[in-house]
Write an enzyme that holds these catalytic residues in place. Structure first.
Site, PDB file in Angstrom:
ATOM      1  N   LYS A 141       0.956  -1.157   0.014  1.00  0.00           N
ATOM      2  CA  LYS A 141       0.124  -0.108  -0.031  1.00  0.00           C
ATOM      3  C   LYS A 141       1.204   1.135   0.010  1.00  0.00           C
ATOM      4  O   LYS A 141       1.129   1.652   1.116  1.00  0.00           O
ATOM      5  CB  LYS A 141      -0.895  -0.023   1.327  1.00  0.00           C
ATOM      6  CG  LYS A 141      -2.244   0.513   1.279  1.00  0.00           C
ATOM      7  CD  LYS A 141      -2.066   2.138   0.526  1.00  0.00           C
ATOM      8  CE  LYS A 141      -1.837   3.121   2.026  1.00  0.00           C
ATOM      9  NZ  LYS A 141      -1.394   4.399   1.753  1.00  0.00           N
TER      10      LYS A 141
ATOM     11  N   GLU B  84       9.118   1.638  10.883  1.00  0.00           N
ATOM     12  CA  GLU B  84      10.182   2.617  10.670  1.00  0.00           C
ATOM     13  C   GLU B  84       9.568   4.090  10.891  1.00  0.00           C
ATOM     14  O   GLU B  84       8.865   4.279   9.897  1.00  0.00           O
ATOM     15  CB  GLU B  84      10.931   2.241   9.308  1.00  0.00           C
ATOM     16  CG  GLU B  84      11.511   1.103   9.031  1.00  0.00           C
ATOM     17  CD  GLU B  84      12.882   1.024   9.955  1.00  0.00           C
ATOM     18  OE1 GLU B  84      13.145   1.938  10.628  1.00  0.00           O
ATOM     19  OE2 GLU B  84      13.603   0.187   9.821  1.00  0.00           O
TER      20      GLU B  84
ATOM     21  N   GLU C 184       9.021  16.340  15.674  1.00  0.00           N
ATOM     22  CA  GLU C 184       9.555  16.047  14.266  1.00  0.00           C
ATOM     23  C   GLU C 184       9.030  17.261  13.388  1.00  0.00           C
ATOM     24  O   GLU C 184       7.685  17.282  13.262  1.00  0.00           O
ATOM     25  CB  GLU C 184       9.420  14.849  13.767  1.00  0.00           C
ATOM     26  CG  GLU C 184      10.118  14.305  12.438  1.00  0.00           C
ATOM     27  CD  GLU C 184       9.750  13.151  11.811  1.00  0.00           C
ATOM     28  OE1 GLU C 184       8.491  12.899  11.896  1.00  0.00           O
ATOM     29  OE2 GLU C 184      10.417  12.440  11.329  1.00  0.00           O
TER      30      GLU C 184
ATOM     31  N   CYS D  57      13.286  11.165   7.613  1.00  0.00           N
ATOM     32  CA  CYS D  57      13.335  10.643   8.902  1.00  0.00           C
ATOM     33  C   CYS D  57      14.521  10.645   9.763  1.00  0.00           C
ATOM     34  O   CYS D  57      14.461  10.757  10.928  1.00  0.00           O
ATOM     35  CB  CYS D  57      12.813   9.284   8.906  1.00  0.00           C
ATOM     36  SG  CYS D  57      13.685   8.012   7.731  1.00  0.00           S
TER      37      CYS D  57
END
Ligand code: NAD
Length: 472
Positions: A169, A244, A378, A278
């Site tokens: 996906k 992750e 973040e 990331c």
């Protein structure tokens, strides 16, 4: 304007049962460039059924048969490198250097998976037992937009090497990349159903995959918030998960660092993929005794960092992926100012010369405390924070004072000090004086940056279950 109308199930391009059309934008111009017809939960179920039918035969293939398919997939992906490069630049505004790297990498991972598979002991004798590594089953793979093609490649190649089949996906914002990847992988002539690709919304198609009892593992790359929901849902039938997730990685500048190399490295670590990475090193920890020197050099580097149209070769910071993300980044810059951090470069608004496009000014704050919002959350944009420290112990304490633990960077002229600091940092990967990737080594996060590892032999094992047989 393009229109993407098909998904890939059981070895064939098919029209989705889902009817929703999703608009795709060029983030540099804000113009709609195309639409994609999204799959729905029904499509997800058909894809899972196809992967389940393909599993018994694929799980019994020899390593040589798996390597042959992975080699064909590598060749097909490598042949599409230029097309993928153009799509990455157009679709999410990746600067050309990153776009080139990621489109090459999306092919390379298939060869890396062969290396990992060939280096692995699938059968071991331990005491009186024979231990065999068995493929975990049908794997659901969910990717983010910021390196969609690369993550499809790295997850799928390892799963196939392990003997698993897959339902992928991809991010709904990456439909162009996904179309190119799907066409390439189709040309590799895999047995029908071994991999299936269903672009759809996360809360619809992603959720259907996570909830299905026929899917035995989820490999997810994306935000920590969505990852937590997946972990909760996966607990219903104790699915294996590899997550992750996000990061707030520190770059520790030790007091012996050579600033001529350490400053550009720190800024590059923070601005990689326009700050939409990331692993971006967004908290730069600087010894107080050398703070003014570092600030002056870093300010000069950030002020000369070119932000703008990613198609220009000298641009290193392209646009944010969406209006929502642009507004979010602007909000963080405002918050940094409101909380008392001092702007050294950049700030709110667009770079000079731009009135359109989701472009952000490369921004550097100093006087940041580690408890400020811009040091904790973040941001996923080109916004960096300098945090001063007094000694090595304090630097390590600040580096580890985060809910994340994905990466860390250390700049020093002493390999011994680099090793000492690396040993005390809670992060899945510590890079001393370098930003280079090592595909044979595990990648993943401590704490809320994730669960499990990808790449190399560790990544392969994430798709295998050990089975102990005694008495033979
Ligand atoms: P996101 O979490 O919004 O989406 C990631 C994927 O999850 C998309 O395909 C999305 O459709 C899907 N999704 C959303 N809701 C879902 C649900 N309820 N169930 C199942 N799937 C769902 O993340 P994003 O904005 O696409 O990517 C940026 C994030 O990804 C950042 O936080 C970044 O740090 C992280 N990321 C991590 C790594 C890593 O390796 N650790 C790498 C790249 C990006």
């Amino acid at each position: 304007m393009f229109s993407i109308d098909q998904i890939y199930i059981d070895g064939a391009f098919v029209t989705p049962h889902g009817e929703e059309r999703f608009e795709l934008f060029n983030p540099t111009t804000e113009n709609v460039i195309g639409t994609v017809r999204l799959a729905d939960a029904d499509d997800a179920r058909r894809a899972i059924a196809a992967a389940k039918r393909a599993l018994p035969a694929w799980s019994r293939t020899t390593l040589a048969e798996r390597a042959a398919l992975l080699r064909r997939m590598h060749a097909a992906m490598a042949a599409r490198e230029d097309e993928l490069f153009a799509a990455v630049v157009q679709e999410y505004g990746a600067p050309v250097a990153f776009a080139r790297w990621t489109s090459r990498y999306a092919a390379q991972v298939f060869l890396d998976a062969i290396d990992a598979m060939e280096a692995h002991d699938f059968k071991r004798q331990l005491g009186t037992a024979r231990v065999v590594m068995q493929p975990v089953g049908v794997v659901g793979m969910i990717t983010p937009w910021n390196s969609n093609a690369g993550f499809i490649g790295s997850k799928l190649s390892m799963a196939l090497a392990a003997g698993c089949t897959a339902v992928i996906k991809p991010s709904e914002m990456s439909a162009l990349q996904t179309r190119i990847v799907t066409e390439a992988l189709h040309e590799a002539n895999a047995p029908a159903g071994v991999f299936n690709i269903v672009t759809g919304r996360g809360e619809v198609v992603g959720a259907a995959i996570v909830e299905s009892p026929d899917v035995r593992k989820i490999s997810f790359t994306g935000s920590t918030a969505v990852g937590k929901g997946i972990l909760r849902a996966a607990s219903n039938d104790v699915k294996r998960v590899t997550l992750e997730l996000g990061g707030k990685s520190p770059t520790i500048i030790l007091d012996d660092a050579d600033f001529a190399t350490a400053v550009p490295m720190a800024i590059q670590a923070g601005f990689m993929n326009s700050g939409q990475a990331c692993i971006a090193g967004t908290r730069i920890l600087v010894p107080r005794a050398r703070l003014a020197e570092f600030e002056a050099l870093a300010q000069a580097v950030v002020e000369t960092t070119v932000a703008g149209d990613p198609a220009n070769a000298d641009t290193s910071v392209g646009p944010m992926v969406s209006r929502k993300q642009w507004e979010r980044v602007q909000g963080y810059i405002r918050k940094g100012i409101d909380e008392g951090a001092r702007l050294l470069a950049g700030g709110e608004g667009r770079p000079d010369g731009y009135t359109r496009g989701w472009l952000v000014r490369p921004t550097l704050f100093t006087g940041v405390r580690n408890d400020m919002t811009i040091a904790r959350e973040e941001i996923f944009g080109p916004v960096l924070s300098i945090i001063a420290y007094d000694d090595e112990d304090e630097a390590i304490a600040i580096a580890n004072d985060t809910s994340y633990g994905l990466s860390a960077y250390v700049a020093t002229t002493s390999a011994e000090r680099g090793a000492r600091v690396a040993a005390r940092i809670d992060a899945g990967r510590v890079m001393v004086n370098t930003l280079t990737h090592e595909p044979k080594a595990p990648f993943g996060g401590f704490k809320q940056s994730g669960i499990g590892r990808e790449y190399g032999v560790f990544g392969l094992e994430a798709y295998l279950e050990p089975k102990t047989i005694i008495g033979l």
